[in-house]
Design a protein around this motif. Structure first.
Motif, short mmCIF file in Angstrom:
data_model
loop_
_atom_site.label_atom_id
_atom_site.label_comp_id
_atom_site.label_asym_id
_atom_site.label_seq_id
_atom_site.Cartn_x
_atom_site.Cartn_y
_atom_site.Cartn_z
N GLY A 50 0.81 -1.22 0.00
CA GLY A 50 0.00 0.00 0.00
C GLY A 50 0.83 1.26 0.00
O GLY A 50 0.31 2.36 -0.21
N ALA A 51 2.13 1.13 0.24
CA ALA A 51 3.02 2.30 0.27
C ALA A 51 3.58 2.55 -1.13
O ALA A 51 4.21 1.67 -1.72
N GLN A 52 3.34 3.74 -1.65
CA GLN A 52 3.85 4.08 -2.98
C GLN A 52 5.37 4.15 -2.97
O GLN A 52 6.03 3.75 -3.92
N ARG A 53 5.93 4.66 -1.87
CA ARG A 53 7.38 4.88 -1.79
C ARG A 53 7.97 4.09 -0.62
O ARG A 53 7.29 3.74 0.32
N THR A 54 9.26 3.84 -0.69
CA THR A 54 9.99 3.20 0.39
C THR A 54 10.31 4.26 1.44
O THR A 54 10.68 5.39 1.11
N VAL A 75 0.69 12.12 0.53
CA VAL A 75 -0.58 11.82 1.19
C VAL A 75 -0.43 10.44 1.81
O VAL A 75 -0.25 9.45 1.11
N GLY A 76 -0.47 10.39 3.13
CA GLY A 76 -0.30 9.14 3.85
C GLY A 76 -1.61 8.63 4.42
O GLY A 76 -2.69 8.90 3.88
N VAL A 77 -1.51 7.95 5.54
CA VAL A 77 -2.66 7.34 6.18
C VAL A 77 -3.70 8.38 6.60
O VAL A 77 -4.89 8.11 6.57
N SER A 78 -3.24 9.58 6.94
CA SER A 78 -4.16 10.63 7.39
C SER A 78 -5.05 11.14 6.26
O SER A 78 -6.07 11.76 6.51
N GLY A 79 -4.65 10.92 5.01
CA GLY A 79 -5.41 11.41 3.88
C GLY A 79 -5.11 12.86 3.53
O GLY A 79 -5.66 13.41 2.58
N PRO A 81 -2.04 15.87 2.70
CA PRO A 81 -0.63 16.01 2.29
C PRO A 81 0.23 16.45 3.47
O PRO A 81 -0.13 17.36 4.21
N GLU A 82 1.35 15.75 3.65
CA GLU A 82 2.31 16.09 4.70
C GLU A 82 3.69 16.13 4.07
O GLU A 82 3.99 15.41 3.14
N SER A 83 4.55 16.98 4.62
CA SER A 83 5.91 17.14 4.11
C SER A 83 6.84 16.12 4.76
O SER A 83 6.91 16.03 5.99
N TYR A 84 7.53 15.33 3.92
CA TYR A 84 8.46 14.32 4.41
C TYR A 84 9.85 14.57 3.82
O TYR A 84 9.97 14.93 2.65
N PRO A 85 10.91 14.36 4.63
CA PRO A 85 12.26 14.49 4.07
C PRO A 85 12.56 13.34 3.12
O PRO A 85 12.06 12.23 3.29
N VAL A 86 13.37 13.62 2.11
CA VAL A 86 13.79 12.60 1.14
C VAL A 86 15.30 12.43 1.26
O VAL A 86 16.04 13.41 1.20
N TYR A 87 15.73 11.18 1.44
CA TYR A 87 17.14 10.85 1.58
C TYR A 87 17.59 10.02 0.38
O TYR A 87 16.85 9.16 -0.09
N THR A 111 21.23 -4.53 -4.40
CA THR A 111 21.24 -3.18 -3.83
C THR A 111 20.46 -2.24 -4.74
O THR A 111 20.68 -2.20 -5.94
N PHE A 112 19.52 -1.54 -4.15
CA PHE A 112 18.74 -0.53 -4.85
C PHE A 112 19.22 0.84 -4.41
O PHE A 112 19.33 1.11 -3.22
N GLY A 113 19.49 1.71 -5.35
CA GLY A 113 19.71 3.11 -5.05
C GLY A 113 18.37 3.79 -5.16
O GLY A 113 17.68 3.63 -6.16
N ALA A 114 17.96 4.52 -4.14
CA ALA A 114 16.62 5.07 -4.16
C ALA A 114 16.54 6.38 -3.37
O ALA A 114 17.35 6.64 -2.49
N GLU A 115 15.53 7.15 -3.72
CA GLU A 115 15.15 8.30 -2.91
C GLU A 115 14.15 7.78 -1.90
O GLU A 115 13.03 7.41 -2.25
N ILE A 116 14.57 7.69 -0.65
CA ILE A 116 13.78 7.07 0.40
C ILE A 116 13.24 8.16 1.32
O ILE A 116 13.99 9.03 1.78
N LEU A 117 11.94 8.10 1.59
CA LEU A 117 11.30 9.09 2.45
C LEU A 117 11.60 8.82 3.91
O LEU A 117 11.67 7.65 4.33
N GLY A 118 11.73 9.88 4.70
CA GLY A 118 11.81 9.75 6.14
C GLY A 118 10.41 9.70 6.71
O GLY A 118 9.55 10.46 6.28
N MET A 119 10.16 8.79 7.65
CA MET A 119 8.83 8.72 8.26
C MET A 119 8.95 9.01 9.75
O MET A 119 9.93 8.64 10.38
#
Length: 163
Positions: A50-54, A75-79, A81-87, A111-119
């Motif tokens: 269900g998660a679009q991003r890692t 847009v997460g579980v709350s429905g 938009p919230e700002s998340y850091p990207v690493y 190994t995957f190189g990815a833009e991973i969100l901070g939660m």
């Protein structure tokens, strides 16, 4: 190559805990080429279709001294938009040949190189989520009746043989 997993008790383990993948967070190859040191941070991540991003928990990113490359509205579980850091990170997962048994130790890594969100919140049994951005490159098998799951990577991006 495939990552194998099993969760007890059957079938409640997959319901209450979920499919957990052990791996390593690493510095992204681009960051390493720019002179940033590599690191190997063990991490337990839940597969979340269900998660679009890692995502990775912010406390891990803070512990590693990571600096976000930007912030994305998600847009997460709350429905809402919230700002998340990207690493910019690498995610290393242990894999074995397709014919191996689920109990066989991993013989290689992908190994995957990815833009991973901070939660923001931490769960007691995992430190991140493997989302559809990674699963889009894999076949995910889920056997709820036996508590087994696997992720098959038909096309590997970067592999290494374990010693």
């Amino acid at each position: 190559m495939r990552h194998w997993g099993h969760v007890d008790p059957v079938p409640l383990g997959l319901i209450h805990v979920g499919p957990i993948v052990g791996g390593l967070l690493r510095a992204h190859a681009v960051a390493q080429k720019a002179g940033f040191p590599d690191f190997r941070q063990p991490i337990r991540m839940m597969v979340d279709t269900g998660a679009q991003r890692t995502l990775v928990h912010d406390d891990i990113a803070t512990k590693l001294g990571l600096v976000p490359i930007r912030f994305d509205n998600v847009v997460g579980v709350s429905g809402k938009p919230e700002s998340y850091p990207v690493y910019l990170l690498g995610l290393e997962i242990g894999v074995s040949p397709r014919a191996a048994t689920p109990s066989a130790p991993a013989s290689a890594t992908v190994t995957f190189g990815a833009e991973i969100l901070g939660m923001p919140s931490a769960a007691p049994d995992h430190q991140g989520l493997i989302g559809r951005d990674v699963l889009a490159h894999a076949k995910f098998y889920y056997d709820g009746l036996n508590g087994d799951f696997s992720i098959e990577f038909p096309r590997l991006f970067s592999t290494g043989t374990k010693p």
